[in-house]
Design a protein around this motif. Structure first.
Motif, mmCIF file in Angstrom:
data_model
loop_
_atom_site.group_PDB
_atom_site.id
_atom_site.type_symbol
_atom_site.label_atom_id
_atom_site.label_comp_id
_atom_site.label_asym_id
_atom_site.label_seq_id
_atom_site.Cartn_x
_atom_site.Cartn_y
_atom_site.Cartn_z
ATOM 1 N N SER A 90 0.818 -1.219 0.000
ATOM 2 C CA SER A 90 0.000 0.000 0.000
ATOM 3 C C SER A 90 0.850 1.267 0.000
ATOM 4 O O SER A 90 0.438 2.293 -0.523
ATOM 5 N N LYS A 91 2.054 1.207 0.603
ATOM 6 C CA LYS A 91 2.902 2.406 0.633
ATOM 7 C C LYS A 91 3.999 2.357 -0.423
ATOM 8 O O LYS A 91 4.905 3.193 -0.422
ATOM 9 N N GLY A 92 3.906 1.354 -1.330
ATOM 10 C CA GLY A 92 4.964 1.148 -2.315
ATOM 11 C C GLY A 92 5.236 2.363 -3.178
ATOM 12 O O GLY A 92 6.386 2.768 -3.363
ATOM 13 N N ALA A 93 4.176 2.978 -3.700
ATOM 14 C CA ALA A 93 4.366 4.113 -4.607
ATOM 15 C C ALA A 93 4.997 5.289 -3.877
ATOM 16 O O ALA A 93 5.814 6.020 -4.430
ATOM 17 N N ARG A 94 4.649 5.449 -2.584
ATOM 18 C CA ARG A 94 5.171 6.595 -1.830
ATOM 19 C C ARG A 94 6.680 6.458 -1.606
ATOM 20 O O ARG A 94 7.407 7.447 -1.562
ATOM 21 N N TYR A 95 7.129 5.203 -1.437
ATOM 22 C CA TYR A 95 8.545 4.997 -1.130
ATOM 23 C C TYR A 95 9.346 4.504 -2.330
ATOM 24 O O TYR A 95 10.427 3.949 -2.161
ATOM 25 N N GLN A 96 8.832 4.695 -3.568
ATOM 26 C CA GLN A 96 9.517 4.105 -4.724
ATOM 27 C C GLN A 96 10.939 4.645 -4.900
ATOM 28 O O GLN A 96 11.842 3.904 -5.288
ATOM 29 N N LYS A 97 11.157 5.932 -4.588
ATOM 30 C CA LYS A 97 12.515 6.479 -4.745
ATOM 31 C C LYS A 97 13.460 5.874 -3.721
ATOM 32 O O LYS A 97 14.570 5.440 -4.064
ATOM 33 N N GLN A 98 13.019 5.837 -2.465
ATOM 34 C CA GLN A 98 13.872 5.243 -1.422
ATOM 35 C C GLN A 98 14.174 3.799 -1.770
ATOM 36 O O GLN A 98 15.294 3.323 -1.565
ATOM 37 N N MET A 99 13.158 3.084 -2.314
ATOM 38 C CA MET A 99 13.378 1.680 -2.670
ATOM 39 C C MET A 99 14.386 1.573 -3.808
ATOM 40 O O MET A 99 15.199 0.651 -3.849
ATOM 41 N N LEU A 100 14.357 2.531 -4.772
ATOM 42 C CA LEU A 100 15.331 2.460 -5.865
ATOM 43 C C LEU A 100 16.748 2.649 -5.333
ATOM 44 O O LEU A 100 17.671 1.943 -5.750
ATOM 45 N N TRP A 101 16.918 3.589 -4.396
ATOM 46 C CA TRP A 101 18.274 3.805 -3.866
ATOM 47 C C TRP A 101 18.718 2.622 -3.023
ATOM 48 O O TRP A 101 19.909 2.289 -2.992
#
Lengths: 126, 158
Positions: free
Chosen positions: A87-98
């Motif tokens: 559910s919070k995936g889209a919000r944290y997509q940048k942090q997840m990429l880094w």
């Protein structure tokens, strides 16, 4: 040229581009790899001669590139799954990429000697 | 998003402004299925393809990274790979199933990915059709060849 190939730039678009490029590269290698493995049905000699190509220094560097592509595609693929299903995936997509890039860098450093070591020994002597 | 859409007839003289008393005409969403939808869009194929990419992707992370670890990193890396090494591994049903599963999932995952890319970038109908036919032919050939090799492997071929 297809119109609108630059969507918004930044992390979201460039990770999408890299995912496509690495996916295509790995898929094309997969065709070659199934063909070379099929040589075990021809003769042990035919297989071993072909696999000898994989052990040359030049191809060792290509293998390291393959590892780089597979690792990025795998880690970023998990990020895509998280964006779609968490559910919070889209919000944290940048942090997840880094995070993906950090883990990728770590694994690439760890893979360097096992994958490239024999090439260096051959090129510069043991 | 909604602030950017402008009714086509707003601003034209002689028309009543769109409001509660004069609602805008309803435009059906392009993806609504009607009796006139082309046959190819009446199924959930794309939904299942989307789901397959995620599920097969998660499995492939383990299958492929495990494969790379064994073939390129552990026990001397690529230097140890030979006919004898392959024969040793395929003596075990575990690795046969591992490789078979990896072959099928990776080929279908890659083929569906490349199908998406062809659909995105090949603009002429003919080009798109023939590129996908080439893709499907190569995919079927490679899956069948790989499956045949795993099932008919003979360690005593010589």
């Amino acid at each position: 040229m297809p119109a609108g190939t630059l969507y918004r730039g930044r992390e979201g678009m460039w990770s999408w581009v890299a995912h496509r490029v690495t996916g295509v590269l790995v898929f094309f290698f997969l065709f070659v790899h199934v063909l070379d493995t099929a040589l075990v049905r021809v003769s042990p000699e035919a297989y071993d001669q072909t696999i000898a190509v994989y052990k040359t220094p030049l191809v060792a560097f290509m293998e390291y590139g393959l590892v780089a592509a597979v690792l990025f595609h795998a880690l970023n693929g998990l990020r895509v799954v998280a964006v779609d299903f968490w559910s919070k995936g889209a919000r944290y997509q940048k942090q997840m990429l880094w995070t993906v890039m950090a883990v990728w860098g770590l694994l690439m450093a760890g893979a360097a000697w096992p994958v490239l070591g024999h090439a260096f020994r051959e090129l510069f002597g043991s | 998003m909604s602030t950017e859409t402008t009714p086509a007839n707003s601003g034209t003289t002689g028309e009543r402004p769109i409001g509660p008393d004069n609602p805008a005409p309803v435009i059906e969403p392009p993806r609504t299925r009607t009796g006139r939808s082309p046959r190819s869009t009446r199924t959930n194929f794309e939904l299942h393809g989307w789901l397959f990419m995620r599920l097969s992707g998660i499995l492939l992370v383990f299958l492929v990274l495990g494969h790379l670890l064994i073939q390129l990193v552990l026990d001397g890396g690529v230097s140890k790979v030979s006919f004898a090494f392959v024969a040793g591994r395929w003596a075990s049903p575990f690795w046969q199933v591992w490789d078979l599963l990896m072959l099928w999932l990776a080929m279908l995952h890659g083929a569906n990915g490349l199908r998406t890319i062809i659909n995105d970038y090949a603009q002429r109908d003919n080009t798109r059709f023939w590129l996908k036919m080439l893709l499907y032919t190569a995919t079927v050939f490679t899956i069948l060849l790989g499956t045949l090799v795993i099932f008919t492997f003979d360690p005593n071929i010589r």
